[in-house]
Design a protein around this motif. Structure first.
Motif, short mmCIF file in Angstrom:
data_model
loop_
_atom_site.label_atom_id
_atom_site.label_comp_id
_atom_site.label_asym_id
_atom_site.label_seq_id
_atom_site.Cartn_x
_atom_site.Cartn_y
_atom_site.Cartn_z
N VAL A 1 0.83 -1.20 0.00
CA VAL A 1 0.00 0.00 0.00
C VAL A 1 0.87 1.26 0.00
O VAL A 1 0.62 2.18 -0.77
CB VAL A 1 -0.97 0.00 1.21
N LEU A 2 1.89 1.29 0.85
CA LEU A 2 2.72 2.49 0.96
C LEU A 2 3.55 2.77 -0.29
O LEU A 2 3.91 3.92 -0.55
CB LEU A 2 3.64 2.40 2.18
N THR A 3 3.86 1.72 -1.05
CA THR A 3 4.64 1.92 -2.29
C THR A 3 3.73 1.90 -3.53
O THR A 3 4.22 1.86 -4.65
CB THR A 3 5.72 0.83 -2.45
N PHE A 4 2.42 1.94 -3.30
CA PHE A 4 1.42 1.93 -4.37
C PHE A 4 1.61 0.74 -5.31
O PHE A 4 1.35 0.83 -6.51
CB PHE A 4 1.46 3.25 -5.16
N GLY A 5 2.10 -0.37 -4.78
CA GLY A 5 2.27 -1.60 -5.55
C GLY A 5 3.47 -1.60 -6.47
O GLY A 5 3.67 -2.57 -7.21
N PHE A 6 4.28 -0.54 -6.45
CA PHE A 6 5.45 -0.49 -7.34
C PHE A 6 6.57 -1.43 -6.90
O PHE A 6 7.38 -1.86 -7.70
CB PHE A 6 6.00 0.94 -7.44
N LEU A 7 6.63 -1.71 -5.62
CA LEU A 7 7.69 -2.57 -5.08
C LEU A 7 7.14 -3.99 -4.96
O LEU A 7 6.14 -4.19 -4.27
CB LEU A 7 8.12 -2.04 -3.71
N PRO A 8 7.73 -4.96 -5.64
CA PRO A 8 7.24 -6.33 -5.52
C PRO A 8 7.23 -6.78 -4.05
O PRO A 8 8.14 -6.45 -3.29
CB PRO A 8 8.25 -7.16 -6.32
N SER A 9 6.20 -7.52 -3.66
CA SER A 9 6.00 -7.92 -2.26
C SER A 9 7.24 -8.54 -1.65
O SER A 9 7.69 -8.13 -0.57
CB SER A 9 4.86 -8.91 -2.13
N TYR A 10 7.78 -9.54 -2.30
CA TYR A 10 8.91 -10.27 -1.73
C TYR A 10 10.12 -9.34 -1.58
O TYR A 10 10.78 -9.35 -0.55
CB TYR A 10 9.26 -11.48 -2.59
N PHE A 11 10.39 -8.54 -2.61
CA PHE A 11 11.53 -7.63 -2.55
C PHE A 11 11.36 -6.62 -1.42
O PHE A 11 12.29 -6.33 -0.67
CB PHE A 11 11.71 -6.91 -3.89
N GLY A 12 10.17 -6.07 -1.27
CA GLY A 12 9.90 -5.10 -0.22
C GLY A 12 10.10 -5.69 1.17
O GLY A 12 10.65 -5.05 2.06
N PHE A 13 9.65 -6.92 1.34
CA PHE A 13 9.78 -7.57 2.64
C PHE A 13 11.24 -7.88 2.96
O PHE A 13 11.69 -7.68 4.09
CB PHE A 13 8.92 -8.84 2.68
N ILE A 14 12.00 -8.34 1.97
CA ILE A 14 13.43 -8.61 2.18
C ILE A 14 14.18 -7.30 2.44
O ILE A 14 15.07 -7.24 3.30
CB ILE A 14 14.04 -9.38 0.98
N ALA A 15 13.82 -6.24 1.71
CA ALA A 15 14.45 -4.93 1.94
C ALA A 15 14.17 -4.46 3.37
O ALA A 15 15.07 -3.94 4.05
CB ALA A 15 13.94 -3.91 0.94
#
Length: 158
Positions: free
Chosen positions: A45-59
């Protein structure tokens, strides 16, 4: 008293660093973090879906682990404390983004997820304590430097 302040800050810094490191490290292994789904949904939600879920969580896992390591090692305190304050503030966004998931069907029930979020109030308060003490010690250090420059210039006749 100054030595007591340093020890107090060290305990707070190490405690927060350890919490960050543990929770960040858990996120590196799928299914081990109790907040995995919530964090993934919040990042989406905070990245408006631009960041893939898995990548965002690992980041997020790497970022939290990095903050933890830096606090434990007392490295780049000012920058890390500001980063931790920004991060911990963002952990409250699910309260507004996903209230049904946080409070359940009844808006007055505290769920395990909401407890997971509300405990961050303590961490935020401790981080502000470190920030205030760091700024205070920087001001004292600056006063000492100015005083020593003033004494030096008087000795030199400047």
């Amino acid at each position: 008293m100054e030595n007591l302040e340093k020890r107090k800050n060290k305990i707070i810094r190490l405690s927060i660093g350890l919490v960050y490191l543990i929770f960040g490290f858990l996120k590196l292994f799928p299914g081990t973090s109790p907040a995995e789904e919530l964090a993934t949904n919040t990042i989406q939600v905070l990245t408006f879906g631009f960041l893939p879920s898995y990548f965002g969580f690992i980041a997020l896992a790497l970022f939290e682990s990095f903050i933890g390591i830096c606090l434990i090692l007392n490295w780049q305190n000012k920058l890390i404390i500001y980063a931790a304050i920004a991060h911990i503030t963002c952990t409250f966004t699910p309260l507004f983004l996903f209230p049904g998931q946080i409070f359940g069907e009844n808006r007055f029930i505290i769920t395990l997820l909401s407890q997971y979020i509300f405990k961050n109030i303590i961490i935020l308060g401790a981080l502000f304590t470190l920030k205030i003490d760091l700024e205070s010690s920087n001001k004292k250090s600056m006063k000492r430097k100015l005083l020593s420059l003033n004494l030096f210039s008087e000795k030199m006749g400047v």
